[in-house]
Design a protein around this motif. Sequence first.
Motif, PDB file in Angstrom:
ATOM      1  N   PRO A 148       0.833  -1.201   0.000  1.00 29.45           N
ATOM      2  CA  PRO A 148       0.000   0.000   0.000  1.00 29.45           C
ATOM      3  C   PRO A 148       0.873   1.259   0.000  1.00 29.45           C
ATOM      4  O   PRO A 148       1.909   1.302   0.647  1.00 29.45           O
ATOM      5  CB  PRO A 148      -0.796  -0.095   1.304  1.00 29.45           C
ATOM      6  N   ILE A 149       0.436   2.237  -0.734  1.00 32.56           N
ATOM      7  CA  ILE A 149       1.191   3.481  -0.840  1.00 32.56           C
ATOM      8  C   ILE A 149       0.941   4.321   0.419  1.00 32.56           C
ATOM      9  O   ILE A 149      -0.183   4.504   0.839  1.00 32.56           O
ATOM     10  CB  ILE A 149       0.763   4.279  -2.088  1.00 32.56           C
ATOM     11  N   THR A 150       2.015   4.774   1.011  1.00 27.75           N
ATOM     12  CA  THR A 150       1.918   5.697   2.142  1.00 27.75           C
ATOM     13  C   THR A 150       2.755   6.917   1.787  1.00 27.75           C
ATOM     14  O   THR A 150       3.461   6.926   0.791  1.00 27.75           O
ATOM     15  CB  THR A 150       2.471   5.073   3.434  1.00 27.75           C
ATOM     16  N   GLY A 151       2.712   7.914   2.639  1.00 20.26           N
ATOM     17  CA  GLY A 151       3.529   9.095   2.406  1.00 20.26           C
ATOM     18  C   GLY A 151       5.014   8.807   2.531  1.00 20.26           C
ATOM     19  O   GLY A 151       5.834   9.590   2.096  1.00 20.26           O
ATOM     20  N   LEU A 152       5.362   7.679   3.126  1.00 16.18           N
ATOM     21  CA  LEU A 152       6.776   7.354   3.337  1.00 16.18           C
ATOM     22  C   LEU A 152       7.337   6.460   2.237  1.00 16.18           C
ATOM     23  O   LEU A 152       8.528   6.504   1.944  1.00 16.18           O
ATOM     24  CB  LEU A 152       6.949   6.650   4.689  1.00 16.18           C
ATOM     25  N   SER A 153       6.509   5.638   1.657  1.00 19.96           N
ATOM     26  CA  SER A 153       6.957   4.618   0.712  1.00 19.96           C
ATOM     27  C   SER A 153       7.736   5.219  -0.452  1.00 19.96           C
ATOM     28  O   SER A 153       7.234   6.065  -1.186  1.00 19.96           O
ATOM     29  CB  SER A 153       5.744   3.859   0.187  1.00 19.96           C
ATOM     30  N   GLY A 154       8.988   4.791  -0.583  1.00 20.96           N
ATOM     31  CA  GLY A 154       9.840   5.248  -1.677  1.00 20.96           C
ATOM     32  C   GLY A 154      10.453   6.630  -1.469  1.00 20.96           C
ATOM     33  O   GLY A 154      10.965   7.213  -2.411  1.00 20.96           O
ATOM     34  N   SER A 155      10.428   7.137  -0.255  1.00 20.84           N
ATOM     35  CA  SER A 155      10.932   8.491  -0.018  1.00 20.84           C
ATOM     36  C   SER A 155      12.243   8.484   0.772  1.00 20.84           C
ATOM     37  O   SER A 155      12.532   7.549   1.504  1.00 20.84           O
ATOM     38  CB  SER A 155       9.881   9.323   0.735  1.00 20.84           C
ATOM     39  N   VAL A 198      10.021   0.854  -0.782  1.00 20.25           N
ATOM     40  CA  VAL A 198       8.667   0.333  -0.979  1.00 20.25           C
ATOM     41  C   VAL A 198       8.520  -1.109  -0.495  1.00 20.25           C
ATOM     42  O   VAL A 198       7.412  -1.551  -0.210  1.00 20.25           O
ATOM     43  CB  VAL A 198       8.208   0.461  -2.447  1.00 20.25           C
ATOM     44  N   ASP A 199       9.618  -1.845  -0.362  1.00 16.58           N
ATOM     45  CA  ASP A 199       9.534  -3.239   0.096  1.00 16.58           C
ATOM     46  C   ASP A 199       9.550  -3.363   1.620  1.00 16.58           C
ATOM     47  O   ASP A 199       9.605  -4.460   2.161  1.00 16.58           O
ATOM     48  CB  ASP A 199      10.651  -4.081  -0.519  1.00 16.58           C
ATOM     49  N   GLY A 200       9.499  -2.239   2.334  1.00 13.26           N
ATOM     50  CA  GLY A 200       9.468  -2.266   3.794  1.00 13.26           C
ATOM     51  C   GLY A 200      10.837  -2.236   4.448  1.00 13.26           C
ATOM     52  O   GLY A 200      10.939  -2.275   5.667  1.00 13.26           O
ATOM     53  N   THR A 201      11.895  -2.134   3.648  1.00 18.46           N
ATOM     54  CA  THR A 201      13.226  -1.997   4.233  1.00 18.46           C
ATOM     55  C   THR A 201      13.523  -0.506   4.436  1.00 18.46           C
ATOM     56  O   THR A 201      12.967   0.353   3.759  1.00 18.46           O
ATOM     57  CB  THR A 201      14.324  -2.639   3.362  1.00 18.46           C
ATOM     58  N   ARG A 206      26.530   3.389   7.657  1.00 22.16           N
ATOM     59  CA  ARG A 206      25.317   2.939   6.966  1.00 22.16           C
ATOM     60  C   ARG A 206      24.494   2.129   7.950  1.00 22.16           C
ATOM     61  O   ARG A 206      25.042   1.440   8.814  1.00 22.16           O
ATOM     62  CB  ARG A 206      25.658   2.068   5.746  1.00 22.16           C
ATOM     63  N   ALA A 207      23.173   2.214   7.809  1.00 22.48           N
ATOM     64  CA  ALA A 207      22.266   1.485   8.693  1.00 22.48           C
ATOM     65  C   ALA A 207      21.207   0.786   7.854  1.00 22.48           C
ATOM     66  O   ALA A 207      20.907   1.198   6.733  1.00 22.48           O
ATOM     67  CB  ALA A 207      21.599   2.453   9.672  1.00 22.48           C
ATOM     68  N   ALA A 208      20.632  -0.284   8.423  1.00 20.52           N
ATOM     69  CA  ALA A 208      19.574  -1.030   7.730  1.00 20.52           C
ATOM     70  C   ALA A 208      18.595  -1.577   8.756  1.00 20.52           C
ATOM     71  O   ALA A 208      18.980  -1.981   9.846  1.00 20.52           O
ATOM     72  CB  ALA A 208      20.171  -2.156   6.906  1.00 20.52           C
ATOM     73  N   GLY A 209      17.330  -1.570   8.375  1.00 19.20           N
ATOM     74  CA  GLY A 209      16.271  -2.109   9.219  1.00 19.20           C
ATOM     75  C   GLY A 209      15.013  -2.275   8.401  1.00 19.20           C
ATOM     76  O   GLY A 209      15.063  -2.336   7.176  1.00 19.20           O
ATOM     77  N   THR A 250      12.096  -1.316  13.109  1.00 15.73           N
ATOM     78  CA  THR A 250      12.847  -2.336  13.838  1.00 15.73           C
ATOM     79  C   THR A 250      14.184  -1.768  14.293  1.00 15.73           C
ATOM     80  O   THR A 250      14.666  -0.778  13.736  1.00 15.73           O
ATOM     81  CB  THR A 250      13.125  -3.567  12.955  1.00 15.73           C
ATOM     82  N   PRO A 251      14.808  -2.398  15.291  1.00 24.75           N
ATOM     83  CA  PRO A 251      16.182  -1.993  15.619  1.00 24.75           C
ATOM     84  C   PRO A 251      17.047  -2.123  14.360  1.00 24.75           C
ATOM     85  O   PRO A 251      16.920  -3.093  13.612  1.00 24.75           O
ATOM     86  CB  PRO A 251      16.589  -2.986  16.698  1.00 24.75           C
ATOM     87  N   MET A 252      17.878  -1.140  14.130  1.00 26.48           N
ATOM     88  CA  MET A 252      18.675  -1.100  12.904  1.00 26.48           C
ATOM     89  C   MET A 252      20.098  -1.576  13.157  1.00 26.48           C
ATOM     90  O   MET A 252      20.658  -1.334  14.229  1.00 26.48           O
ATOM     91  CB  MET A 252      18.679   0.315  12.332  1.00 26.48           C
ATOM     92  N   THR A 253      20.647  -2.226  12.145  1.00 22.20           N
ATOM     93  CA  THR A 253      22.071  -2.564  12.200  1.00 22.20           C
ATOM     94  C   THR A 253      22.839  -1.331  11.717  1.00 22.20           C
ATOM     95  O   THR A 253      22.355  -0.585  10.876  1.00 22.20           O
ATOM     96  CB  THR A 253      22.398  -3.769  11.295  1.00 22.20           C
ATOM     97  N   LEU A 254      24.005  -1.132  12.268  1.00 16.84           N
ATOM     98  CA  LEU A 254      24.800   0.050  11.954  1.00 16.84           C
ATOM     99  C   LEU A 254      26.249  -0.353  11.764  1.00 16.84           C
ATOM    100  O   LEU A 254      26.799  -1.090  12.579  1.00 16.84           O
ATOM    101  CB  LEU A 254      24.689   1.072  13.099  1.00 16.84           C
ATOM    102  N   THR A 255      26.853   0.127  10.673  1.00 20.38           N
ATOM    103  CA  THR A 255      28.286  -0.106  10.509  1.00 20.38           C
ATOM    104  C   THR A 255      29.010   0.658  11.607  1.00 20.38           C
ATOM    105  O   THR A 255      28.448   1.549  12.241  1.00 20.38           O
ATOM    106  CB  THR A 255      28.773   0.350   9.114  1.00 20.38           C
TER     107      THR A 255
END
Length: 145
Positions: A28-35, A65-68, A77-80, A93-98
């Motif tokens: 579903p499109i939200t204001g955050l998706s892809g931004s 858009v895939d929820g990452t 760099r961080a990922a969650g 989610t808690p994010m991993t961080l270099t």
Amino acid sequence: MKTHFPLALAIVGAAALSACATYEQPAPITGLSGSTWKLVSIASTDDAQGVKTPGERSYALTFNVDGTLNGALDCNRAAGRWTTSGENGLSITPMTLTRALCPEPRLDTVLVEHLPHVASYQIKDGRLFLTLQADGGILEFEPAS
């Protein structure tokens, strides 16, 4: 005409099969998706902590858009992952961080520590505001260019 009939039959058959193919519904499109958003400030409700700003450094978050969720946080760099609920609920989610050693003062670890405590978001006047749980503060972002 006989030579075209098998070709036409094959085309009609292929079209019928493709119409039956299943596909995954897009998120579903939200204001955050892809931004992508760049940090402006971290404001605490505790006056003793005040407001932290990134200065000349860049701290950007991309809500894929895939929820990452990806972060380009100064030299790290961080990922969650992220999900929305209701009208403006947001969970990260808690994010991993270099662990590159960025020069002080740095906000990468502060930002990553706050993100799992986000309760909601609002986009107002072209800016993104992430509200932390229990009146913990507000993270303000502007669109990344």
